[in-house]
Design a protein around this motif. Structure first.
Motif, PDB file in Angstrom:
ATOM      1  N   HIS A 434     -39.860  -9.702  10.749  1.00  0.00           N
ATOM      2  CA  HIS A 434     -40.649  -8.860   9.853  1.00  0.00           C
ATOM      3  C   HIS A 434     -41.571  -9.728   9.005  1.00  0.00           C
ATOM      4  O   HIS A 434     -41.143 -10.762   8.454  1.00  0.00           O
ATOM      5  CB  HIS A 434     -39.727  -8.101   8.901  1.00  0.00           C
ATOM      6  CG  HIS A 434     -39.013  -6.918   9.489  1.00  0.00           C
ATOM      7  ND1 HIS A 434     -39.617  -6.021  10.335  1.00  0.00           N
ATOM      8  CD2 HIS A 434     -37.737  -6.468   9.302  1.00  0.00           C
ATOM      9  CE1 HIS A 434     -38.750  -5.067  10.655  1.00  0.00           C
ATOM     10  NE2 HIS A 434     -37.606  -5.316  10.062  1.00  0.00           N
ATOM     11  N   TRP A 435     -42.813  -9.297   8.860  1.00  0.00           N
ATOM     12  CA  TRP A 435     -43.775  -9.939   7.970  1.00  0.00           C
ATOM     13  C   TRP A 435     -44.628  -8.851   7.306  1.00  0.00           C
ATOM     14  O   TRP A 435     -44.823  -7.773   7.857  1.00  0.00           O
ATOM     15  CB  TRP A 435     -44.734 -10.861   8.727  1.00  0.00           C
ATOM     16  CG  TRP A 435     -44.131 -12.018   9.451  1.00  0.00           C
ATOM     17  CD1 TRP A 435     -43.545 -11.997  10.687  1.00  0.00           C
ATOM     18  CD2 TRP A 435     -44.090 -13.383   9.013  1.00  0.00           C
ATOM     19  NE1 TRP A 435     -43.144 -13.256  11.047  1.00  0.00           N
ATOM     20  CE2 TRP A 435     -43.462 -14.123  10.033  1.00  0.00           C
ATOM     21  CE3 TRP A 435     -44.518 -14.049   7.862  1.00  0.00           C
ATOM     22  CZ2 TRP A 435     -43.250 -15.498   9.950  1.00  0.00           C
ATOM     23  CZ3 TRP A 435     -44.326 -15.417   7.772  1.00  0.00           C
ATOM     24  CH2 TRP A 435     -43.693 -16.135   8.799  1.00  0.00           C
ATOM     25  N   ALA A 436     -45.166  -9.156   6.135  1.00  0.00           N
ATOM     26  CA  ALA A 436     -46.202  -8.333   5.506  1.00  0.00           C
ATOM     27  C   ALA A 436     -47.217  -9.282   4.895  1.00  0.00           C
ATOM     28  O   ALA A 436     -46.838 -10.311   4.316  1.00  0.00           O
ATOM     29  CB  ALA A 436     -45.617  -7.420   4.436  1.00  0.00           C
ATOM     30  N   THR A 521     -32.472  -0.828   4.709  1.00  0.00           N
ATOM     31  CA  THR A 521     -33.833  -1.212   4.363  1.00  0.00           C
ATOM     32  C   THR A 521     -33.803  -2.545   3.640  1.00  0.00           C
ATOM     33  O   THR A 521     -33.210  -2.667   2.568  1.00  0.00           O
ATOM     34  CB  THR A 521     -34.494  -0.147   3.469  1.00  0.00           C
ATOM     35  OG1 THR A 521     -34.527   1.103   4.166  1.00  0.00           O
ATOM     36  CG2 THR A 521     -35.906  -0.551   3.090  1.00  0.00           C
ATOM     37  N   LYS A 522     -34.404  -3.558   4.235  1.00  0.00           N
ATOM     38  CA  LYS A 522     -34.459  -4.876   3.607  1.00  0.00           C
ATOM     39  C   LYS A 522     -35.503  -4.916   2.505  1.00  0.00           C
ATOM     40  O   LYS A 522     -35.295  -5.508   1.446  1.00  0.00           O
ATOM     41  CB  LYS A 522     -34.778  -5.947   4.660  1.00  0.00           C
ATOM     42  CG  LYS A 522     -35.016  -7.342   4.101  1.00  0.00           C
ATOM     43  CD  LYS A 522     -33.796  -7.894   3.378  1.00  0.00           C
ATOM     44  CE  LYS A 522     -34.073  -9.276   2.795  1.00  0.00           C
ATOM     45  NZ  LYS A 522     -32.928  -9.812   2.053  1.00  0.00           N
ATOM     46  N   ALA A 523     -36.649  -4.283   2.750  1.00  0.00           N
ATOM     47  CA  ALA A 523     -37.731  -4.300   1.760  1.00  0.00           C
ATOM     48  C   ALA A 523     -38.640  -3.109   1.999  1.00  0.00           C
ATOM     49  O   ALA A 523     -38.721  -2.575   3.108  1.00  0.00           O
ATOM     50  CB  ALA A 523     -38.539  -5.593   1.846  1.00  0.00           C
ATOM     51  N   THR A 524     -39.341  -2.696   0.955  1.00  0.00           N
ATOM     52  CA  THR A 524     -40.338  -1.641   1.041  1.00  0.00           C
ATOM     53  C   THR A 524     -41.644  -2.146   0.447  1.00  0.00           C
ATOM     54  O   THR A 524     -41.654  -2.720  -0.650  1.00  0.00           O
ATOM     55  CB  THR A 524     -39.886  -0.375   0.293  1.00  0.00           C
ATOM     56  OG1 THR A 524     -38.687   0.122   0.890  1.00  0.00           O
ATOM     57  CG2 THR A 524     -40.961   0.704   0.345  1.00  0.00           C
ATOM     58  N   TYR A 525     -42.722  -1.953   1.198  1.00  0.00           N
ATOM     59  CA  TYR A 525     -44.059  -2.307   0.726  1.00  0.00           C
ATOM     60  C   TYR A 525     -44.942  -1.066   0.770  1.00  0.00           C
ATOM     61  O   TYR A 525     -44.781  -0.208   1.641  1.00  0.00           O
ATOM     62  CB  TYR A 525     -44.667  -3.413   1.584  1.00  0.00           C
ATOM     63  CG  TYR A 525     -44.169  -4.786   1.201  1.00  0.00           C
ATOM     64  CD1 TYR A 525     -44.940  -5.631   0.420  1.00  0.00           C
ATOM     65  CD2 TYR A 525     -42.912  -5.223   1.598  1.00  0.00           C
ATOM     66  CE1 TYR A 525     -44.483  -6.889   0.050  1.00  0.00           C
ATOM     67  CE2 TYR A 525     -42.439  -6.473   1.233  1.00  0.00           C
ATOM     68  CZ  TYR A 525     -43.230  -7.299   0.452  1.00  0.00           C
ATOM     69  OH  TYR A 525     -42.769  -8.536   0.077  1.00  0.00           O
ATOM     70  N   VAL A 526     -45.872  -0.999  -0.160  1.00  0.00           N
ATOM     71  CA  VAL A 526     -46.787   0.131  -0.258  1.00  0.00           C
ATOM     72  C   VAL A 526     -48.221  -0.379  -0.221  1.00  0.00           C
ATOM     73  O   VAL A 526     -48.553  -1.388  -0.869  1.00  0.00           O
ATOM     74  CB  VAL A 526     -46.539   0.939  -1.550  1.00  0.00           C
ATOM     75  CG1 VAL A 526     -47.662   1.946  -1.787  1.00  0.00           C
ATOM     76  CG2 VAL A 526     -45.192   1.664  -1.470  1.00  0.00           C
ATOM     77  N   ILE A 527     -49.052   0.294   0.558  1.00  0.00           N
ATOM     78  CA  ILE A 527     -50.497   0.061   0.558  1.00  0.00           C
ATOM     79  C   ILE A 527     -51.130   1.306  -0.058  1.00  0.00           C
ATOM     80  O   ILE A 527     -50.978   2.411   0.466  1.00  0.00           O
ATOM     81  CB  ILE A 527     -51.032  -0.154   1.982  1.00  0.00           C
ATOM     82  CG1 ILE A 527     -50.268  -1.270   2.684  1.00  0.00           C
ATOM     83  CG2 ILE A 527     -52.537  -0.449   1.946  1.00  0.00           C
ATOM     84  CD1 ILE A 527     -50.514  -1.333   4.182  1.00  0.00           C
ATOM     85  N   VAL A 534     -50.806  -5.574   0.366  1.00  0.00           N
ATOM     86  CA  VAL A 534     -49.465  -4.992   0.344  1.00  0.00           C
ATOM     87  C   VAL A 534     -48.801  -5.258  -0.996  1.00  0.00           C
ATOM     88  O   VAL A 534     -48.976  -6.314  -1.600  1.00  0.00           O
ATOM     89  CB  VAL A 534     -48.609  -5.557   1.496  1.00  0.00           C
ATOM     90  CG1 VAL A 534     -49.184  -5.147   2.839  1.00  0.00           C
ATOM     91  CG2 VAL A 534     -48.480  -7.071   1.419  1.00  0.00           C
ATOM     92  N   ASN A 535     -48.043  -4.278  -1.471  1.00  0.00           N
ATOM     93  CA  ASN A 535     -47.355  -4.385  -2.755  1.00  0.00           C
ATOM     94  C   ASN A 535     -45.878  -4.057  -2.568  1.00  0.00           C
ATOM     95  O   ASN A 535     -45.527  -2.973  -2.110  1.00  0.00           O
ATOM     96  CB  ASN A 535     -47.955  -3.409  -3.770  1.00  0.00           C
ATOM     97  CG  ASN A 535     -49.412  -3.710  -4.055  1.00  0.00           C
ATOM     98  OD1 ASN A 535     -49.733  -4.681  -4.724  1.00  0.00           O
ATOM     99  ND2 ASN A 535     -50.314  -2.891  -3.520  1.00  0.00           N
ATOM    100  N   GLN A 536     -45.031  -5.000  -2.956  1.00  0.00           N
ATOM    101  CA  GLN A 536     -43.593  -4.805  -2.812  1.00  0.00           C
ATOM    102  C   GLN A 536     -43.056  -3.856  -3.883  1.00  0.00           C
ATOM    103  O   GLN A 536     -43.345  -4.014  -5.063  1.00  0.00           O
ATOM    104  CB  GLN A 536     -42.870  -6.149  -2.921  1.00  0.00           C
ATOM    105  CG  GLN A 536     -41.373  -6.074  -2.667  1.00  0.00           C
ATOM    106  CD  GLN A 536     -40.704  -7.403  -2.922  1.00  0.00           C
ATOM    107  OE1 GLN A 536     -40.059  -7.598  -3.941  1.00  0.00           O
ATOM    108  NE2 GLN A 536     -40.878  -8.336  -1.995  1.00  0.00           N
ATOM    109  N   THR A 537     -42.289  -2.865  -3.443  1.00  0.00           N
ATOM    110  CA  THR A 537     -41.653  -1.938  -4.385  1.00  0.00           C
ATOM    111  C   THR A 537     -40.140  -2.024  -4.347  1.00  0.00           C
ATOM    112  O   THR A 537     -39.467  -1.522  -5.234  1.00  0.00           O
ATOM    113  CB  THR A 537     -42.067  -0.484  -4.097  1.00  0.00           C
ATOM    114  OG1 THR A 537     -41.623  -0.111  -2.790  1.00  0.00           O
ATOM    115  CG2 THR A 537     -43.581  -0.326  -4.183  1.00  0.00           C
TER     116      THR A 537
END
Length: 566
Positions: A434-436, A521-527, A534-537
């Motif tokens: 996984h990458w963002a 869910t390891k991480a959630t990002y929002v655009i 990308v912004n980590q939430t």
């Protein structure tokens, strides 16, 4: 007039069987059990098969506002060495049925297609004339045998946004490296749409591509080179019930990467050291791979291959909400520079080199100029953002990704900037993690403008379990500040796309060595709309105390090995 009794226009549906397309007259009925109609009943009885032929499941794909493609392939013995699934050498009629309810009380369409031996008894039913933005259910029958039921969906009307879109994207499912639990967990999320971004199956014979601790299960047959080889390999993968569940859950948009043919191939050039070293031999291998790929995927007849050529890049609209630009970064690319791998390679910046080819690039840029969608999504195979693995003036990047075709990447990026694309988002597979990342006009200048976003899904199984880590500790994120997230476990990405934002949940499994693991869910990002990047939430804590932290050099070696083996 009831919707289920609406008259059909002359384009109500098309049926394609194998590599031939046929227009078929349909009967539209309301209600009732699955029945082929009196005119067809005798044919179906006479074609009775001795056992259930729907061992490879069902699938749907390429949704449009008024229809989609339905797929199945008959196989009495999926692992038959000749790749023909143990089927008799004759055409078998297969009836199909589409309903607007899960219990098939309101039948919208039904008809009969021919499963022919020359197409490995695959069936493609291409429907239109349905209502936009609706769920539908479908099934097939031959003789007394009835297939599993699949759920599919039409896209919203082009003039409407429709509700938020639940879209998952996946890649890299190496059968030998683990169980396909991630596909099962994806199905349980009931997405509206699934994008598969390549490496749906792998070409290696048993034991060639091995992981630490040994492979979990084995490939059948030799390395895939002939049409029979590829048909057998696809059948082995399609026999997996977790994969079947994911296909039954939603329509798919598929594109291939390298392993559907051979590792790291480029246009007419095979992998270095390939078993098919000549131009003629590789073209024949590619033709076999493409034919088997079409036979086993829910693709429209526009993608029927012509020998070693296949039209795979295409654009699929989802109302006013999104355009999905599905790319082909293998068939038209220049060969990888400097012998492939991670290199400081002058060929990478050659302005004449392309990863898409000129025609596809022009098509994509024209799509940007014409787009009026809220989100323009590139569904494609290999890493788009720059990833330098050295901290210093020398730059070492992967020649297999867009880093090996810098001018090509620059032209595509400039294209969406010049076209004022509202929200460009690149979706990527291939790299088994996984990458963002933020997409930049100049990756060597951290202060340069952010002009887009990239979300990368990990593998379903490829390279085995992997391991959790603290993203902030990965050296790639330190060297490349536009890279914002990394995780090396197996799973998929589940997105929710609305007018206001695209939310991406990076899903991970603790293991693929045994079936049935739970998902988290390891991480959630929002655009956000009109805010590129990308912004980590959310980030699940990393249990650092339970394991020793690897060094930067160890993490770099692990990342490179994860992507380049064997």
């Amino acid at each position: 007039m009831a919707d289920s009794a609406r008259p059909l226009n002359r384009r109500s549906f098309l049926v394609t069987s194998g590599l031939a397309a046929t227009t078929v007259a349909a009967t539209t009925v309301a209600g009732g059990a699955l029945a082929p109609g009196a005119a067809r009943a005798a044919d179906l009885r006479s074609s009775a098969l001795p056992a259930d032929p729907f061992t490879l499941g069902v699938a749907s794909g390429d949704p449009e506002p008024d229809g989609f493609v339905l797929w199945t392939r008959l196989a009495l013995d999926p692992l038959a060495e000749d790749g023909l699934g143990g089927m008799p050498a004759r055409t078998v009629p297969v009836s199909w049925e589409v309903s607007s309810d899960e219990r098939f009380r309101s039948i919208e369409r039904r008809g009969t297609a021919a499963a022919r031996p020359q197409s490995a008894h695959s069936v493609h039913v291409e429907l239109n004339g349905l209502r936009p933005g609706r769920d539908y259910w479908y099934r097939f029958r031959t003789g007394t045998h009835v297939s599993p039921v699949g759920r599919t969906r039409t896209a919203p009307h082009p003039a409407t946004f429709g509700p938020a879109l639940a879209m998952a994207f996946v890649s890299c499912s190496q059968f030998e490296h683990g169980y396909f639990t991630a596909y099962r967990r994806l199905a349980e999320e009931h997405p509206d749409l699934v994008l598969h971004l390549g490496d749906y199956q792998y070409e290696y014979k048993k034991g060639v591509y091995t992981i630490a601790g040994g492979n979990v299960r084995d490939h059948e047959g030799p390395e895939t080179v002939t049409l029979a080889d590829y048909r057998l390999r696809h059948a082995q993968y399609k026999s997996d019930r977790d994969l079947q569940a994911a296909h039954e859950a939603a329509p798919w948009l598929v594109v291939f990467d390298d392993h559907e043919v051979e590792n790291n191939w480029a246009d007419d050039i095979p992998e270095e050291g390939s078993d098919t070293p000549t131009y003629e031999a590789f073209r024949a291998r590619r033709a076999a791979a493409f034919r088997a790929y079409y036979e086993n995927m829910p693709l429209r007849r526009r993608s029927v291959p012509r020998g070693p050529d296949m039209q795979l890049y295409r654009r699929v609209g989802w109302g006013r909400l999104a355009n999905f630009h599905m790319l082909d970064t293998r068939q038209f690319r220049d060969d990888q520079g400097c012998g492939d791998g991670y290199k400081d390679c002058p060929e990478a910046t050659d302005p004449k080199r392309s990863i898409t080819g000129d025609r596809q690039e022009a098509w994509l840029l024209d799509g940007f100029r014409r787009s009026r969608a809220r989100w323009d999504v590139l569904g494609q195979q290999v890493f788009f953002a720059q990833r330098d693995n050295t901290d210093g003036p020398v730059k070492k990047t992967s020649m297999d990704g867009w880093d090996g075709y810098v001018a090509s990447r620059d032209r595509i990026t400039k294209g969406w900037v010049d076209a004022k694309v509202r929200n460009p988002v690149v979706l990527t597979g291939d790299v088994h993690a996984h990458w963002a990342s933020d997409l930049k006009t100049d990756y060597d200048d951290p202060g340069s403008k952010t002009v887009g976003s990239e979300l990368v899904c990990t593998s379903i199984t490829s390279t085995g379990d992997g391991k959790d880590s603290n993203p902030a500790d990965h050296p790639y994120l330190k060297i490349n500040p536009h890279l914002r997230f990394y995780n090396n476990q197996r799973g998929y990405v589940m997105t929710t796309i609305s007018k206001e934002e695209m939310k991406a949940d990076f899903k991970t499994l603790p293991t693929v060595r045994t079936p049935g693991a739970g998902i988290s869910t390891k991480a959630t990002y929002v655009i956000e709309d009109r805010v590129p990047g990308v912004n980590q939430t959310y980030l699940r804590p990393f249990a650092a105390a339970k394991m020793s932290a690897p060094s930067d050099s160890e993490l770099i070696r692990e990342t490179i090995a994860n992507e380049t083996q064997p």
